[in-house]
Design a protein around this motif. Structure first.
Motif, PDB file in Angstrom:
ATOM      1  N   VAL A 129      15.578   1.544  60.183  1.00  0.00           N
ATOM      2  CA  VAL A 129      16.468   0.744  59.347  1.00  0.00           C
ATOM      3  C   VAL A 129      17.877   0.853  59.914  1.00  0.00           C
ATOM      4  CG1 VAL A 129      17.452   0.461  57.042  1.00  0.00           C
ATOM      5  CG2 VAL A 129      15.035   1.045  57.302  1.00  0.00           C
ATOM      6  N   SER A 130      18.515  -0.285  60.095  1.00  0.00           N
ATOM      7  CA  SER A 130      19.877  -0.326  60.624  1.00  0.00           C
ATOM      8  C   SER A 130      20.888  -0.233  59.492  1.00  0.00           C
ATOM      9  CB  SER A 130      20.094  -1.635  61.388  1.00  0.00           C
ATOM     10  OG  SER A 130      21.427  -1.743  61.841  1.00  0.00           O
ATOM     11  N   VAL A 131      21.932   0.557  59.690  1.00  0.00           N
ATOM     12  CA  VAL A 131      23.082   0.547  58.786  1.00  0.00           C
ATOM     13  C   VAL A 131      24.287   0.079  59.608  1.00  0.00           C
ATOM     14  CG1 VAL A 131      22.230   2.242  57.159  1.00  0.00           C
ATOM     15  CG2 VAL A 131      23.446   3.042  59.177  1.00  0.00           C
ATOM     16  N   ASP A 132      25.027  -0.883  59.054  1.00  0.00           N
ATOM     17  CA  ASP A 132      26.084  -1.548  59.812  1.00  0.00           C
ATOM     18  C   ASP A 132      27.328  -1.723  58.953  1.00  0.00           C
ATOM     19  OD1 ASP A 132      24.619  -2.499  62.384  1.00  0.00           O
ATOM     20  OD2 ASP A 132      23.271  -3.053  60.757  1.00  0.00           O
ATOM     21  N   ILE A 163      20.516   8.884  64.969  1.00  0.00           N
ATOM     22  CA  ILE A 163      19.329   8.622  64.155  1.00  0.00           C
ATOM     23  C   ILE A 163      19.213   9.672  63.052  1.00  0.00           C
ATOM     24  CG2 ILE A 163      16.812   8.417  64.140  1.00  0.00           C
ATOM     25  CD1 ILE A 163      16.948   7.386  66.982  1.00  0.00           C
ATOM     26  N   THR A 164      19.162   9.198  61.823  1.00  0.00           N
ATOM     27  CA  THR A 164      18.953  10.039  60.652  1.00  0.00           C
ATOM     28  C   THR A 164      17.498   9.912  60.228  1.00  0.00           C
ATOM     29  OG1 THR A 164      21.238   9.652  59.967  1.00  0.00           O
ATOM     30  CG2 THR A 164      19.728  10.512  58.299  1.00  0.00           C
ATOM     31  N   GLU A 165      16.892  11.000  59.862  1.00  0.00           N
ATOM     32  CA  GLU A 165      15.475  10.996  59.506  1.00  0.00           C
ATOM     33  C   GLU A 165      15.303  10.837  57.992  1.00  0.00           C
ATOM     34  OE1 GLU A 165      12.920  11.199  61.571  1.00  0.00           O
ATOM     35  OE2 GLU A 165      13.964  11.684  63.451  1.00  0.00           O
ATOM     36  N   GLY A 166      14.405   9.936  57.589  1.00  0.00           N
ATOM     37  CA  GLY A 166      13.987   9.857  56.194  1.00  0.00           C
ATOM     38  C   GLY A 166      14.543   8.665  55.445  1.00  0.00           C
ATOM     39  N   GLN A 173      17.503   8.920  53.136  1.00  0.00           N
ATOM     40  CA  GLN A 173      18.814   9.189  53.727  1.00  0.00           C
ATOM     41  C   GLN A 173      19.556   7.918  54.137  1.00  0.00           C
ATOM     42  OE1 GLN A 173      20.208  12.350  53.860  1.00  0.00           O
ATOM     43  NE2 GLN A 173      18.423  12.658  52.535  1.00  0.00           N
ATOM     44  N   ILE A 174      19.001   6.750  53.823  1.00  0.00           N
ATOM     45  CA  ILE A 174      19.663   5.502  54.225  1.00  0.00           C
ATOM     46  C   ILE A 174      21.070   5.386  53.635  1.00  0.00           C
ATOM     47  CG2 ILE A 174      19.567   2.977  54.067  1.00  0.00           C
ATOM     48  CD1 ILE A 174      16.516   3.192  54.328  1.00  0.00           C
ATOM     49  N   PRO A 175      21.274   5.600  52.324  1.00  0.00           N
ATOM     50  CA  PRO A 175      22.647   5.502  51.817  1.00  0.00           C
ATOM     51  C   PRO A 175      23.610   6.474  52.494  1.00  0.00           C
ATOM     52  CG  PRO A 175      21.077   5.410  50.004  1.00  0.00           C
ATOM     53  CD  PRO A 175      20.306   5.799  51.218  1.00  0.00           C
ATOM     54  N   ALA A 176      23.171   7.709  52.736  1.00  0.00           N
ATOM     55  CA  ALA A 176      24.042   8.690  53.383  1.00  0.00           C
ATOM     56  C   ALA A 176      24.408   8.251  54.799  1.00  0.00           C
ATOM     57  CB  ALA A 176      23.364  10.054  53.408  1.00  0.00           C
ATOM     58  N   ALA A 177      23.445   7.703  55.534  1.00  0.00           N
ATOM     59  CA  ALA A 177      23.734   7.217  56.884  1.00  0.00           C
ATOM     60  C   ALA A 177      24.723   6.058  56.845  1.00  0.00           C
ATOM     61  CB  ALA A 177      22.434   6.791  57.573  1.00  0.00           C
ATOM     62  N   VAL A 190      18.295   4.762  60.714  1.00  0.00           N
ATOM     63  CA  VAL A 190      17.469   5.695  59.959  1.00  0.00           C
ATOM     64  C   VAL A 190      16.029   5.491  60.399  1.00  0.00           C
ATOM     65  CG1 VAL A 190      16.639   6.380  57.690  1.00  0.00           C
ATOM     66  CG2 VAL A 190      19.035   5.719  57.997  1.00  0.00           C
ATOM     67  N   GLN A 191      15.396   6.569  60.830  1.00  0.00           N
ATOM     68  CA  GLN A 191      13.988   6.517  61.170  1.00  0.00           C
ATOM     69  C   GLN A 191      13.187   6.859  59.919  1.00  0.00           C
ATOM     70  OE1 GLN A 191      12.785   8.985  64.447  1.00  0.00           O
ATOM     71  NE2 GLN A 191      10.842   7.927  64.682  1.00  0.00           N
TER      72      GLN A 191
END
Length: 342
Positions: free
Chosen positions: A54-57, A314-317, A320-324, A339-340
């Motif tokens: 998942v991409s965070v931008d 790369i953040t795992e889990g 953890q998407i909001p934190a990334a 996020v992986q």
């Protein structure tokens, strides 16, 4: 039509991340809400996708606000969406068999259903799948078209890139070097500055510790011919003082002000643009949608030739998407933030 499926899907739950409230200033974890539901069932012509990356931008911050923009805002109490690399794990669409990897704009959820529209199949063996959210995806294409179409750097010219250690900026700098330019980048730590030097940047400046005006003047003694602006704010003010006649500016982002609660007030740029006959052009990557295959082909060729490198944070889990995402605004990432999903 034969239905292909993984036997374990029936036992799986599906998590989705919703926009719970609109932030004022810097977003917090409270602006997001997780909900759990059953994995959706398919109908004819659909596929079930499992998120892999998942991409965070930074642009997503603007979509959390109300108001008209170049893309509609996220709706309250609806899933947030963005770039996702996903795997087809169940299919009722013959063109997308189980095991196919795709990239597209998808909800922030572990499993999603699609009819295939808007999905691009990821070619096998050309590059890691995650690169299609970074170097070979939206950030890389943003760098490619913004620099080459708007700035049009010439051999020997000086190109300055703000946010140069980000997913877009590091590609901009490398393409400028391919085109024979002298490249100066700004970044927010000594570690990022060192990495930019590894990528071939001629000069790199830690904007948090340097005197910007002095450091930029020293790094660009012959002035600035092209400026790729990802950041805005004080960095941009300092660059404008160094513009050469007929300089070209690609306005890509303004991350320094995305979380401002009031409109920033700073030096007015119009006089400097007028005196230098400079061109300032804002752009968004969807302007170039019809030319994306051209950009992907060239970026892939440069990557395979060893002319382009990239970095991923790369953040795992899934949780953890909001934190990334929030980490984008405190400079936690070098290169593409992803996020992986386990």
């Amino acid at each position: 039509m034969t239905v292909f499926f993984s036997p374990s899907l029936d036992a799986m739950n599906n998590q989705t991340i919703y926009l719970a409230s609109r932030p004022r200033g810097l977003p917090t974890a409270d602006n997001f809400r997780f909900e759990t539901s059953a994995v959706p069932a398919l109908t004819e012509g659909q596929v079930l996708l499992k998120a892999r990356y998942v991409s965070v931008d930074p642009y997503m911050r603007g979509r959390m606000n109300e108001g008209k923009s170049y893309v509609p805002p996220f709706e309250l109490n609806q899933p947030i969406s963005g770039g996702v690399v996903a795997e087809v794990v169940e299919s009722q669409a013959s063109k997308l068999p189980v095991g196919t990897l795709v990239v597209g704009n998808l909800p922030w959820q572990q499993y999603s259903v699609s009819d295939g529209n808007g999905l691009q199949q990821i070619p096998q063996g050309q590059a890691p799948a995650s690169y299609y959210l970074g170097l070979l995806g939206m950030p890389g294409l943003t760098a490619y078209f913004g620099l080459l179409d708007i700035c049009q750097p010439q051999p020997g010219e000086t190109v300055v890139v703000s946010g140069a250690a980000g997913a877009v900026g590091m590609v901009v700098g490398q393409i400028a070097k391919i085109k024979g330019a002298r490249v100066v980048g700004t970044a927010g730590s000594d570690e990022k500055v060192a990495y930019l030097k590894e990528l071939g940047f001629d000069e790199a400046i830690n904007y948090k510790t340097a005197n910007l005006a002095e450091a930029l003047a020293a790094a660009a003694p012959n002035g600035v011919d092209c400026y790729f602006d990802n950041v805005g704010g004080a960095i941009t003010d300092a660059v404008y003082d160094l513009l050469n006649t007929h300089a070209r500016i690609a306005l890509c982002g303004q991350i320094s002000s995305y979380n401002d609660t009031e409109a920033p007030v700073g030096p007015r740029p119009e006089g400097k643009l007028l005196k230098t006959s400079a061109k300032l052009q804002g752009f968004i990557i969807s302007n170039y949608y019809q030319r994306w295959p051209e950009g992907v082909a060239q970026l892939t060729a440069w990557y395979q030739q060893g002319k382009l490198r990239t970095e991923e944070t790369i953040t795992e889990g899934f949780d953890q998407i909001p934190a990334a995402f929030l980490g984008l605004f405190t400079g936690e990432n070098t290169g593409k933030a992803l996020v992986q999903v386990a």
